[in-house]
Design a protein around this motif. Structure first.
Motif, short mmCIF file in Angstrom:
data_model
loop_
_atom_site.label_atom_id
_atom_site.label_comp_id
_atom_site.label_asym_id
_atom_site.label_seq_id
_atom_site.Cartn_x
_atom_site.Cartn_y
_atom_site.Cartn_z
N HIS A 1 0.81 -1.22 0.00
CA HIS A 1 0.00 0.00 0.00
C HIS A 1 0.84 1.27 0.00
CE1 HIS A 1 -3.86 -1.99 0.60
NE2 HIS A 1 -3.19 -2.85 1.33
N ASP A 2 2.11 1.17 0.40
CA ASP A 2 2.98 2.35 0.45
C ASP A 2 4.39 1.93 0.11
OD1 ASP A 2 4.21 4.75 0.90
OD2 ASP A 2 4.07 4.63 3.08
N ASN A 3 4.94 2.51 -0.95
CA ASN A 3 6.31 2.19 -1.31
C ASN A 3 7.19 3.45 -1.31
OD1 ASN A 3 5.49 3.49 -3.60
ND2 ASN A 3 5.80 1.77 -4.97
N SER A 4 6.88 4.36 -0.46
CA SER A 4 7.67 5.58 -0.25
C SER A 4 7.87 6.40 -1.51
CB SER A 4 9.02 5.23 0.37
OG SER A 4 8.82 4.55 1.59
N GLY A 5 6.84 6.48 -2.34
CA GLY A 5 6.87 7.36 -3.50
C GLY A 5 7.59 6.84 -4.72
#
Length: 135
Positions: free
Chosen positions: A66-70
């Protein structure tokens, strides 16, 4: 992140054709390709053969990212799977064309050639395998 051209070309058999190697001594299959067998060691030198994997297997493990740091926000969220290929090797990849709530351990999948990313709007397009459900 740009990839070095020599490395890109060297990885084409694995990324486009799921090509690994098979030990001519013990018959074990490896992916990605290896130059020697870690089990047979020296006796496998010169005996590693190219082996194309079936590209079909079962989901062994999975995660929804859900989140791959941009890194690539337009892909979010996405499913990553560990697939136990019918040849017995573990392959990691993205699972596409499936509702996340339908993903389960043991689900049959197959690899397909898909676009992975590109270097800018007018840059090189990188292709590789992703997994899709096998219905």
């Amino acid at each position: 992140m740009a990839m070095v051209v020599a490395r890109e070309w060297r990885e084409i058999p694995g990324k486009y054709n799921l090509e690994g190697t098979k030990c001519g001594c013990c018959g074990k299959i490896f992916f990605p390709a290896r130059t020697f067998c870690p089990y047979c060691r020296r006796s496998s030198a010169g005996k590693m053969e190219a082996h194309r994997l079936s590209g079909k297997g079962e989901v062994f493990s999975f995660s929804i990212v859900h989140d791959n740091s941009g890194f690539n926000d337009r892909m979010m969220p996405y499913a990553v799977v560990m697939v136990k290929d019918d040849d017995g090797v573990m392959i990691e990849g993205q699972l596409v064309d499936v509702d996340f709530d339908k993903i389960e351990i043991g689900m049959r999948v197959r690899a397909m050639l898909r676009k992975l990313d590109e270097d800018g709007e007018a840059g090189v397009i990188h292709y590789g395998y992703k997994f899709v459900p096998e219905y």
